[in-house]
Scaffold this motif. Structure first.
Motif, PDB file in Angstrom:
ATOM      1  N   PRO A  74     -20.601 -49.232 -17.896  1.00 44.73           N
ATOM      2  CA  PRO A  74     -21.559 -49.121 -19.009  1.00 44.73           C
ATOM      3  C   PRO A  74     -22.660 -48.123 -18.667  1.00 44.73           C
ATOM      4  CG  PRO A  74     -21.897 -51.171 -17.817  1.00 44.73           C
ATOM      5  CD  PRO A  74     -20.715 -50.510 -17.187  1.00 44.73           C
ATOM      6  N   LEU A  75     -23.112 -47.389 -19.658  1.00 44.27           N
ATOM      7  CA  LEU A  75     -24.064 -46.300 -19.446  1.00 44.27           C
ATOM      8  C   LEU A  75     -25.350 -46.562 -20.224  1.00 44.27           C
ATOM      9  CD1 LEU A  75     -21.556 -43.347 -19.823  1.00 44.27           C
ATOM     10  CD2 LEU A  75     -22.458 -44.276 -17.695  1.00 44.27           C
ATOM     11  N   ILE A  76     -26.483 -46.192 -19.599  1.00 39.48           N
ATOM     12  CA  ILE A  76     -27.804 -46.345 -20.202  1.00 39.48           C
ATOM     13  C   ILE A  76     -28.495 -44.987 -20.179  1.00 39.48           C
ATOM     14  CG2 ILE A  76     -30.045 -47.523 -20.033  1.00 39.48           C
ATOM     15  CD1 ILE A  76     -28.639 -49.788 -18.566  1.00 39.48           C
ATOM     16  N   PHE A  77     -29.187 -44.675 -21.251  1.00 39.85           N
ATOM     17  CA  PHE A  77     -29.963 -43.427 -21.303  1.00 39.85           C
ATOM     18  C   PHE A  77     -31.231 -43.689 -22.108  1.00 39.85           C
ATOM     19  CE2 PHE A  77     -27.309 -43.422 -25.015  1.00 39.85           C
ATOM     20  CZ  PHE A  77     -28.066 -42.853 -26.024  1.00 39.85           C
ATOM     21  N   GLY A  78     -32.185 -42.763 -21.981  1.00 40.21           N
ATOM     22  CA  GLY A  78     -33.461 -42.884 -22.665  1.00 40.21           C
ATOM     23  C   GLY A  78     -33.585 -41.885 -23.798  1.00 40.21           C
ATOM     24  N   LEU A  79     -34.212 -42.330 -24.875  1.00 41.15           N
ATOM     25  CA  LEU A  79     -34.489 -41.446 -26.017  1.00 41.15           C
ATOM     26  C   LEU A  79     -35.963 -41.622 -26.380  1.00 41.15           C
ATOM     27  CD1 LEU A  79     -33.257 -39.479 -28.074  1.00 41.15           C
ATOM     28  CD2 LEU A  79     -32.846 -41.440 -29.567  1.00 41.15           C
ATOM     29  N   ARG A  80     -36.764 -40.624 -26.007  1.00 41.44           N
ATOM     30  CA  ARG A  80     -38.217 -40.683 -26.140  1.00 41.44           C
ATOM     31  C   ARG A  80     -38.745 -41.898 -25.373  1.00 41.44           C
ATOM     32  NH1 ARG A  80     -36.315 -39.418 -31.267  1.00 41.44           N
ATOM     33  NH2 ARG A  80     -36.696 -37.247 -31.895  1.00 41.44           N
ATOM     34  N   GLU A 137     -18.569 -52.649  -7.767  1.00 42.79           N
ATOM     35  CA  GLU A 137     -19.878 -53.296  -7.613  1.00 42.79           C
ATOM     36  C   GLU A 137     -20.510 -53.687  -8.946  1.00 42.79           C
ATOM     37  OE1 GLU A 137     -21.343 -54.180  -4.820  1.00 42.79           O
ATOM     38  OE2 GLU A 137     -19.702 -53.382  -3.608  1.00 42.79           O
ATOM     39  N   HIS A 138     -19.865 -53.352 -10.070  1.00 46.27           N
ATOM     40  CA  HIS A 138     -20.349 -53.702 -11.409  1.00 46.27           C
ATOM     41  C   HIS A 138     -21.768 -53.161 -11.657  1.00 46.27           C
ATOM     42  CE1 HIS A 138     -17.226 -56.819 -10.602  1.00 46.27           C
ATOM     43  NE2 HIS A 138     -16.876 -56.499 -11.838  1.00 46.27           N
ATOM     44  N   PHE A 139     -21.900 -51.842 -11.560  1.00 45.15           N
ATOM     45  CA  PHE A 139     -23.177 -51.175 -11.808  1.00 45.15           C
ATOM     46  C   PHE A 139     -23.270 -50.729 -13.270  1.00 45.15           C
ATOM     47  CE2 PHE A 139     -23.358 -50.231  -7.132  1.00 45.15           C
ATOM     48  CZ  PHE A 139     -24.594 -50.805  -6.908  1.00 45.15           C
ATOM     49  N   PHE A 140     -24.465 -50.871 -13.851  1.00 47.52           N
ATOM     50  CA  PHE A 140     -24.852 -50.143 -15.053  1.00 47.52           C
ATOM     51  C   PHE A 140     -25.444 -48.817 -14.576  1.00 47.52           C
ATOM     52  CE2 PHE A 140     -24.548 -54.309 -16.803  1.00 47.52           C
ATOM     53  CZ  PHE A 140     -24.363 -54.171 -18.173  1.00 47.52           C
ATOM     54  N   SER A 174     -37.839 -45.105 -25.821  1.00 50.67           N
ATOM     55  CA  SER A 174     -36.943 -46.258 -25.968  1.00 50.67           C
ATOM     56  C   SER A 174     -35.702 -46.048 -25.100  1.00 50.67           C
ATOM     57  CB  SER A 174     -36.538 -46.439 -27.443  1.00 50.67           C
ATOM     58  OG  SER A 174     -35.854 -45.300 -27.909  1.00 50.67           O
ATOM     59  N   LEU A 175     -35.070 -47.151 -24.752  1.00 51.81           N
ATOM     60  CA  LEU A 175     -33.865 -47.134 -23.930  1.00 51.81           C
ATOM     61  C   LEU A 175     -32.686 -47.588 -24.776  1.00 51.81           C
ATOM     62  CD1 LEU A 175     -35.268 -48.739 -20.651  1.00 51.81           C
ATOM     63  CD2 LEU A 175     -35.047 -46.309 -21.217  1.00 51.81           C
ATOM     64  N   LEU A 176     -31.540 -46.911 -24.591  1.00 50.51           N
ATOM     65  CA  LEU A 176     -30.349 -47.189 -25.382  1.00 50.51           C
ATOM     66  C   LEU A 176     -29.157 -47.408 -24.461  1.00 50.51           C
ATOM     67  CD1 LEU A 176     -30.734 -44.457 -28.158  1.00 50.51           C
ATOM     68  CD2 LEU A 176     -31.448 -46.842 -28.265  1.00 50.51           C
ATOM     69  N   LEU A 177     -28.188 -48.160 -24.989  1.00 51.26           N
ATOM     70  CA  LEU A 177     -26.940 -48.416 -24.282  1.00 51.26           C
ATOM     71  C   LEU A 177     -25.831 -47.622 -24.958  1.00 51.26           C
ATOM     72  CD1 LEU A 177     -25.811 -50.169 -21.950  1.00 51.26           C
ATOM     73  CD2 LEU A 177     -25.296 -51.928 -23.636  1.00 51.26           C
ATOM     74  N   GLU A 178     -25.093 -46.869 -24.156  1.00 52.24           N
ATOM     75  CA  GLU A 178     -24.037 -46.009 -24.695  1.00 52.24           C
ATOM     76  C   GLU A 178     -22.957 -46.853 -25.383  1.00 52.24           C
ATOM     77  OE1 GLU A 178     -22.710 -42.075 -25.278  1.00 52.24           O
ATOM     78  OE2 GLU A 178     -24.421 -42.666 -24.041  1.00 52.24           O
ATOM     79  N   PRO A 179     -22.537 -46.485 -26.603  1.00 47.64           N
ATOM     80  CA  PRO A 179     -21.463 -47.257 -27.264  1.00 47.64           C
ATOM     81  C   PRO A 179     -20.147 -47.133 -26.518  1.00 47.64           C
ATOM     82  CG  PRO A 179     -22.015 -45.297 -28.534  1.00 47.64           C
ATOM     83  CD  PRO A 179     -23.048 -45.399 -27.454  1.00 47.64           C
ATOM     84  N   LEU A 180     -19.224 -48.045 -26.815  1.00 43.64           N
ATOM     85  CA  LEU A 180     -17.944 -48.079 -26.118  1.00 43.64           C
ATOM     86  C   LEU A 180     -17.100 -46.867 -26.485  1.00 43.64           C
ATOM     87  CD1 LEU A 180     -17.069 -51.853 -26.648  1.00 43.64           C
ATOM     88  CD2 LEU A 180     -18.026 -50.799 -24.605  1.00 43.64           C
ATOM     89  N   SER A 181     -16.420 -46.320 -25.484  1.00 46.45           N
ATOM     90  CA  SER A 181     -15.527 -45.187 -25.715  1.00 46.45           C
ATOM     91  C   SER A 181     -14.131 -45.687 -26.082  1.00 46.45           C
ATOM     92  CB  SER A 181     -15.458 -44.319 -24.456  1.00 46.45           C
ATOM     93  OG  SER A 181     -14.910 -45.062 -23.373  1.00 46.45           O
ATOM     94  N   ASN A 182     -13.300 -44.767 -26.549  1.00 49.61           N
ATOM     95  CA  ASN A 182     -11.931 -45.131 -26.941  1.00 49.61           C
ATOM     96  C   ASN A 182     -11.090 -45.548 -25.739  1.00 49.61           C
ATOM     97  OD1 ASN A 182     -12.465 -44.531 -29.655  1.00 49.61           O
ATOM     98  ND2 ASN A 182     -11.952 -42.365 -29.364  1.00 49.61           N
ATOM     99  N   SER A 183     -11.313 -44.902 -24.607  1.00 51.06           N
ATOM    100  CA  SER A 183     -10.550 -45.266 -23.402  1.00 51.06           C
ATOM    101  C   SER A 183     -10.898 -46.680 -22.942  1.00 51.06           C
ATOM    102  CB  SER A 183     -10.832 -44.256 -22.289  1.00 51.06           C
ATOM    103  OG  SER A 183     -12.217 -44.260 -21.952  1.00 51.06           O
ATOM    104  N   GLN A 184     -12.157 -47.064 -23.042  1.00 54.30           N
ATOM    105  CA  GLN A 184     -12.548 -48.414 -22.653  1.00 54.30           C
ATOM    106  C   GLN A 184     -11.947 -49.463 -23.594  1.00 54.30           C
ATOM    107  OE1 GLN A 184     -16.796 -48.057 -22.660  1.00 54.30           O
ATOM    108  NE2 GLN A 184     -16.891 -47.281 -20.551  1.00 54.30           N
TER     109      GLN A 184
END
Length: 284
Positions: A136-142, A114-117, A144-154
């Protein structure tokens, strides 16, 4: 620092759109921890903050299992529950409500069809979903919102998929190795008509070879070119026809019956020469 972070996020989004087929508007699947983080840090409106992060329009989703989990947490999460009810509900076929982690991992599956973030604050959940290539993964820091960097497997999965596209697969190799279809050439003794070749010679046709067989062309099969017919003059370059009223433009002449003399209507006035006038003045 903020500009570098935005460039990194744009690069990550381009990676998922090019390698895994993500298209805007992007679908963001949020769990209870991420929704509670948005409410606690007063990140509002949520869709505007996420669209600024991803550089395109977004659609916010959650699941029934997440809503049920927020409801079981009590009054401390009542604001988060009311905010989660404004999201669209992704389909999960769970008769008995599961935890948010199990529900979301089951919706994502093996290839995230389904191509979910996925937006979550659970670190263990993010580490588990990083093993799946197209998530792709999204998380919050205080605040602000950040996008998780690419992993080695990806990265490894994208590189191997690109190498597979450069080489031929088994089906394509079989298609290349297949022989071209060709019918056997009929010999003169096997042909039903022995004199067929002589008839073609008499008619003036020439046999030609096409894909291993002789194909004879009759004169009637030859290309007949059309002859160009004579065309009329260009009407724009022709003079206009003269009407009857403009044919007799010459001065009309009158004839007298008695004298049979011809007199023209336009008479010219005869002027005396200067020499005659001078002589007449001298004689006087």
């Amino acid at each position: 620092m903020r500009l570098k972070r935005q460039k990194r996020h744009r690069r990550t989004v381009r990676f998922f759109t090019a390698c895994f087929g993500f298209r805007d508007p992007f679908k963001v699947l949020c769990d209870g921890t991420f929704i509670h983080h948005l409410v606690a840090h007063d990140i509002n409106p949520v869709d505007t903050a996420l669209s600024n992060l991803l550089g395109a329009e977004v659609k916010l989703f959650t699941t029934r299992c997440v809503l049920a989990e927020l409801g079981r947490l009590g009054n401390a999460y009542s604001d988060s529950l009311s905010a989660a009810r404004n999201f669209m509900v992704a389909r999960c076929d769970h008769d008995k409500r599961k935890s948010a982690v199990d529900c979301i991992t089951e919706i994502i599956g093996e290839n995230n069809a389904e191509h979910f973030f996925v937006a979550t604050q659970d670190a263990d959940m993010r580490n588990g979903l990083q093993e799946i290539p197209g998530v792709p993964l999204i998380f919050g820091l205080r605040n602000s919102l950040l996008l998780e960097p690419l992993s080695n497997s990806q990265r490894h999965f994208a590189k191997s998929a690109e190498e597979e596209r450069l080489h031929l697969n088994d089906l394509e190799l079989k298609m290349l190795n297949m022989k071209k279809y060709s019918r056997p050439v009929l010999k003169e003794e096997d042909s039903p008509d022995m004199h067929e070749g002589m008839d073609h010679k008499i008619m003036g046709s020439k046999p030609i070879k096409l894909f291993g067989e002789e194909k004879k062309i009759d004169p009637k099969d030859k290309v007949q070119f059309k002859r160009k017919k004579a065309k009329g003059p260009n009407p724009l370059s022709c003079k206009k026809k003269k009407t009857q009223g403009t044919q007799n433009n010459a001065p009309k002449k009158e004839t007298k019956d008695a004298e049979q003399t011809v007199r023209s209507r336009s008479r010219k006035r005869k002027r005396p020469h200067k020499s005659k006038t001078v002589e007449s003045t001298i004689n006087q």
